[in-house]
Write a protein that holds these residues in place. Structure first.
Motif, PDB file in Angstrom:
ATOM      1  N   ASP A 223       0.742  -1.249   0.115  1.00 62.02           N
ATOM      2  CA  ASP A 223      -0.043   0.009   0.161  1.00 62.02           C
ATOM      3  C   ASP A 223       1.025   1.415  -0.011  1.00 62.02           C
ATOM      4  N   VAL A 224       2.016   1.019   0.607  1.00 58.35           N
ATOM      5  CA  VAL A 224       2.883   2.309   0.616  1.00 58.35           C
ATOM      6  C   VAL A 224       4.355   1.907   0.215  1.00 58.35           C
ATOM      7  N   LEU A 225       4.811   2.470  -0.687  1.00 59.81           N
ATOM      8  CA  LEU A 225       6.445   2.113  -1.269  1.00 59.81           C
ATOM      9  C   LEU A 225       7.069   3.274  -0.452  1.00 59.81           C
ATOM     10  N   VAL A 226       8.178   2.685   0.393  1.00 60.71           N
ATOM     11  CA  VAL A 226       9.011   3.602   1.180  1.00 60.71           C
ATOM     12  C   VAL A 226      10.432   3.949   0.286  1.00 60.71           C
ATOM     13  N   ASN A 227      10.463   4.905   0.422  1.00 56.82           N
ATOM     14  CA  ASN A 227      11.855   5.679  -0.260  1.00 56.82           C
ATOM     15  C   ASN A 227      13.054   5.229   0.507  1.00 56.82           C
ATOM     16  N   PRO A 228      13.956   5.258  -0.143  1.00 56.95           N
ATOM     17  CA  PRO A 228      15.449   4.954   0.793  1.00 56.95           C
ATOM     18  C   PRO A 228      15.475   5.985   1.595  1.00 56.95           C
ATOM     19  N   ASP A 229      15.900   5.492   3.102  1.00 60.22           N
ATOM     20  CA  ASP A 229      15.935   6.716   4.191  1.00 60.22           C
ATOM     21  C   ASP A 229      14.791   7.305   4.622  1.00 60.22           C
ATOM     22  N   GLU A 230      13.533   7.028   4.261  1.00 55.64           N
ATOM     23  CA  GLU A 230      12.360   7.625   4.370  1.00 55.64           C
ATOM     24  C   GLU A 230      12.023   7.716   6.175  1.00 55.64           C
TER      25      GLU A 230
END
Length: 197
Positions: A96-103
């Motif tokens: 549901d949520v794609l997390v960006n690097p270091d987010e």
């Protein structure tokens, strides 16, 4: 904070329930994790993946649908959620949520940071909640994750080790397999690996 752990499946992949202020965060629901989670997760609010390998994401879809909660996955590992590379019958799942690097995220008042440490997989992340680091298959007690799999990268692993070796704070480390440890205890091992890759 209360942390429960249960090894799942043939690879004894650690599934975690992190409880803060009566809210449960589920990390890496592996093979047949749902039955355990239904017993011990009283108020789940999210499912988090450290990376996309099958033994860490197997029960993603069953868990998120059973509890009606969102799945958060490092975006660089999204492609793994629908792959069954070994023909084991892994159910596909959909983030549901794609997390960006270091987010850094906040879920119902709980601050969570996905520290990006690629090498084991492209999106491999260590999830920080307070002073606790859920390291997936990046760091284990006494060693590190493999970097000879398809989609692994030795040079990225070396860079990730160099990155965490710059950290000055200590953290409790809860790995994807095996026993917990601390960052301070693992520094000598990490330095040796970083030199030899």
């Amino acid at each position: 904070m209360d942390i429960k752990v249960q090894p799942m499946g043939d690879y004894q992949t650690n599934c975690y329930i992190v409880t803060i202020n009566g809210k449960d965060i589920i990390i890496d629901p592996g093979v047949n994790a749902l039955s355990w989670l239904k017993m011990y997760a009283k108020n789940p609010i999210a499912v988090l993946n450290t990376h996309g390998h099958f033994d860490h994401v197997w029960s993603n879809q069953a868990v998120k649908e059973n509890f009606g909660i969102k799945l958060y996955t490092p975006k660089d590992d999204e492609f793994m959620l629908t792959l069954d590379p070994y023909g084991l019958g892994m159910p596909p799942s959909y983030a549901d949520v794609l997390v960006n690097p270091d987010e850094e995220l906040e879920i119902e008042g709980i601050k969570i940071k996905f520290h990006h440490f690629p090498g084991h997989t492209p999106g491999c992340s260590a999830i920080q909640i307070d002073k606790h680091l859920f390291s997936g298959d990046f760091i284990f007690k006494g060693t590190i994750g493999r970097f000879d799999f398809p989609n692994s990268n030795a040079m990225l692993m070396k860079r990730s080790l160099n990155k965490i070796l710059q950290w000055e704070e200590d953290f409790h480390i809860y790995p994807g397999h095996g026993d917990k440890t601390t960052l301070r205890n693992e520094i000598p091992s990490l330095r040796q690996w970083e030199k030899h890759i």
